[in-house]
Design a protein around this motif. Sequence first.
Motif, PDB file in Angstrom:
ATOM      1  N   ILE A  31       0.852  -1.189   0.000  1.00 63.70           N
ATOM      2  CA  ILE A  31       0.000   0.000   0.000  1.00 63.70           C
ATOM      3  C   ILE A  31       0.886   1.238   0.000  1.00 63.70           C
ATOM      4  O   ILE A  31       1.889   1.310   0.718  1.00 63.70           O
ATOM      5  N   GLY A  32       0.522   2.203  -0.822  1.00 64.56           N
ATOM      6  CA  GLY A  32       1.262   3.456  -0.883  1.00 64.56           C
ATOM      7  C   GLY A  32       0.348   4.585  -1.292  1.00 64.56           C
ATOM      8  O   GLY A  32      -0.863   4.401  -1.465  1.00 64.56           O
ATOM      9  N   TYR A  33       0.925   5.755  -1.443  1.00 64.78           N
ATOM     10  CA  TYR A  33       0.144   6.936  -1.812  1.00 64.78           C
ATOM     11  C   TYR A  33       0.768   7.584  -3.043  1.00 64.78           C
ATOM     12  O   TYR A  33       1.965   7.872  -3.078  1.00 64.78           O
ATOM     13  N   LEU A  34      -0.068   7.777  -4.092  1.00 66.61           N
ATOM     14  CA  LEU A  34       0.393   8.446  -5.301  1.00 66.61           C
ATOM     15  C   LEU A  34       0.537   9.933  -5.076  1.00 66.61           C
ATOM     16  O   LEU A  34       1.336  10.603  -5.728  1.00 66.61           O
ATOM     17  N   ASP A  35      -0.255  10.481  -4.201  1.00 60.09           N
ATOM     18  CA  ASP A  35      -0.126  11.850  -3.733  1.00 60.09           C
ATOM     19  C   ASP A  35      -0.628  11.862  -2.294  1.00 60.09           C
ATOM     20  O   ASP A  35      -0.782  10.804  -1.688  1.00 60.09           O
ATOM     21  N   GLU A  36      -0.887  13.021  -1.751  1.00 58.52           N
ATOM     22  CA  GLU A  36      -1.275  13.087  -0.338  1.00 58.52           C
ATOM     23  C   GLU A  36      -2.636  12.454  -0.070  1.00 58.52           C
ATOM     24  O   GLU A  36      -2.946  12.090   1.064  1.00 58.52           O
ATOM     25  N   GLN A  37      -3.457  12.299  -1.107  1.00 63.35           N
ATOM     26  CA  GLN A  37      -4.822  11.838  -0.891  1.00 63.35           C
ATOM     27  C   GLN A  37      -5.136  10.494  -1.545  1.00 63.35           C
ATOM     28  O   GLN A  37      -6.099   9.844  -1.150  1.00 63.35           O
ATOM     29  N   THR A  38      -4.361  10.089  -2.538  1.00 62.55           N
ATOM     30  CA  THR A  38      -4.717   8.915  -3.331  1.00 62.55           C
ATOM     31  C   THR A  38      -3.994   7.676  -2.823  1.00 62.55           C
ATOM     32  O   THR A  38      -2.800   7.499  -3.035  1.00 62.55           O
ATOM     33  N   ARG A  39      -4.741   6.826  -2.139  1.00 60.03           N
ATOM     34  CA  ARG A  39      -4.206   5.568  -1.627  1.00 60.03           C
ATOM     35  C   ARG A  39      -4.236   4.534  -2.756  1.00 60.03           C
ATOM     36  O   ARG A  39      -5.265   4.353  -3.422  1.00 60.03           O
ATOM     37  N   ALA A  40      -3.127   3.867  -2.975  1.00 61.91           N
ATOM     38  CA  ALA A  40      -3.023   2.897  -4.071  1.00 61.91           C
ATOM     39  C   ALA A  40      -2.515   1.571  -3.539  1.00 61.91           C
ATOM     40  O   ALA A  40      -1.824   1.502  -2.513  1.00 61.91           O
ATOM     41  N   ILE A  41      -2.868   0.509  -4.261  1.00 57.99           N
ATOM     42  CA  ILE A  41      -2.387  -0.819  -3.931  1.00 57.99           C
ATOM     43  C   ILE A  41      -1.515  -1.311  -5.081  1.00 57.99           C
ATOM     44  O   ILE A  41      -1.878  -1.186  -6.254  1.00 57.99           O
ATOM     45  N   PHE A  42      -0.345  -1.805  -4.734  1.00 62.17           N
ATOM     46  CA  PHE A  42       0.643  -2.252  -5.703  1.00 62.17           C
ATOM     47  C   PHE A  42       0.742  -3.773  -5.613  1.00 62.17           C
ATOM     48  O   PHE A  42       0.936  -4.325  -4.530  1.00 62.17           O
ATOM     49  N   GLY A  43       0.620  -4.430  -6.752  1.00 62.61           N
ATOM     50  CA  GLY A  43       0.566  -5.879  -6.757  1.00 62.61           C
ATOM     51  C   GLY A  43       1.871  -6.553  -6.385  1.00 62.61           C
ATOM     52  O   GLY A  43       2.962  -6.024  -6.624  1.00 62.61           O
ATOM     53  N   ARG A  44       1.774  -7.714  -5.822  1.00 66.19           N
ATOM     54  CA  ARG A  44       2.915  -8.516  -5.426  1.00 66.19           C
ATOM     55  C   ARG A  44       3.649  -9.015  -6.660  1.00 66.19           C
ATOM     56  O   ARG A  44       3.132  -9.024  -7.774  1.00 66.19           O
ATOM     57  N   SER A  45       4.875  -9.476  -6.458  1.00 61.48           N
ATOM     58  CA  SER A  45       5.638 -10.164  -7.492  1.00 61.48           C
ATOM     59  C   SER A  45       5.580 -11.661  -7.225  1.00 61.48           C
ATOM     60  O   SER A  45       5.443 -12.110  -6.083  1.00 61.48           O
ATOM     61  N   TYR A  46       5.691 -12.441  -8.293  1.00 59.06           N
ATOM     62  CA  TYR A  46       5.726 -13.891  -8.194  1.00 59.06           C
ATOM     63  C   TYR A  46       7.094 -14.375  -8.657  1.00 59.06           C
ATOM     64  O   TYR A  46       7.524 -14.069  -9.775  1.00 59.06           O
ATOM     65  N   ALA A  47       7.785 -15.138  -7.838  1.00 62.16           N
ATOM     66  CA  ALA A  47       9.061 -15.734  -8.215  1.00 62.16           C
ATOM     67  C   ALA A  47       9.208 -17.040  -7.453  1.00 62.16           C
ATOM     68  O   ALA A  47       9.318 -17.051  -6.225  1.00 62.16           O
TER      69      ALA A  47
END
Length: 340
Positions: A271-287
Amino acid sequence: MKRIGFLSFGHWTPSPSSQTRTAADALLQSIDLAVAAEELGADGAYFRVHHFARQLASPFPLLAAIGARTGRIEIGTAVIDMRYENPLYMVEDAGAADIIAGGRLQLGISRGSPEQVIDGWRYFGYAPPEGETDADMARQHAEVFLEALKGAGFAQPSPRPMFPNPPGLLRLEPHAPGLRDRIWWGSATDATAVWAATLGMNLQSSTLKFDESGEPLHVQQRKQIEAYREAWKVAGHEREPRVSVSRSIFALVDDRDRAYFGRGNQERDQIGYLDEQTRAIFGRSYAAEPDVLVKQLADDEAIAAADTLLLTIPNQLGVDYCAHAMESIVRYVAPDLGWR
């Protein structure tokens, strides 16, 4: 059969550890990788577009070059930032590249992602009208682009042209028949996926999405795909839509794979923020070893729902390694999942 392609960001850096140290390396290796992908049986070669960065930026010369060197593979983008684009000039560029490729372009477009510079589109001469946002401007550019791709005449011909004109209003040339149906919208939200369906665009969903429910990325994407397909049905389009998702997936089949990806990999969404208000979810990697990957990927609901999987590749490791990484998925993983 699920289509499987690669997605390259086209990074280059002068670092001694990089196999891609210059812009020439990035461009020429991209062509070579697309040729290699076609030879090993992959279905698509897709490229990310970033401005003001040591990455691929102007896609159409590259797409045209790949089109001239290949004969079967789909060639596309994921995505072109429409905030920067003159949509009518883009119709001409896209038409020429598609004709060179024999009608194989699959163009992903979108509002774009966080940038290297502040409001970079302003340097290109664009700004949203008063009271509107840059996202509004991107969608407006996209709508103009889509309309012009239909090939209908709209420009009044000169009474004294330099060359003879066909009768009636003039359209942009060269016209690429069928390209209008091969435009994709890169969507980070459910709402823009529904909007894309209404306009008859295919859907691209990447490894990043606005976090709208707190659920894992693949679940949110699966629900996004369902909302998209329902909106497509309501809109009454005659053809079947296409949907792609992007993933970082590496099969560990030799010592190189284990050295690069065998430990310390991201095994859960972030989980991260693209700016101060936009919460984003970043997908996992598979290895993992191929048999383990088969079990893990079988549980990815978004991959199951999509017809196209784009494998993000570490292009700075070179053409040979990236081709090997793709071949490992196509040969050792895809058949056991029913994708081949």
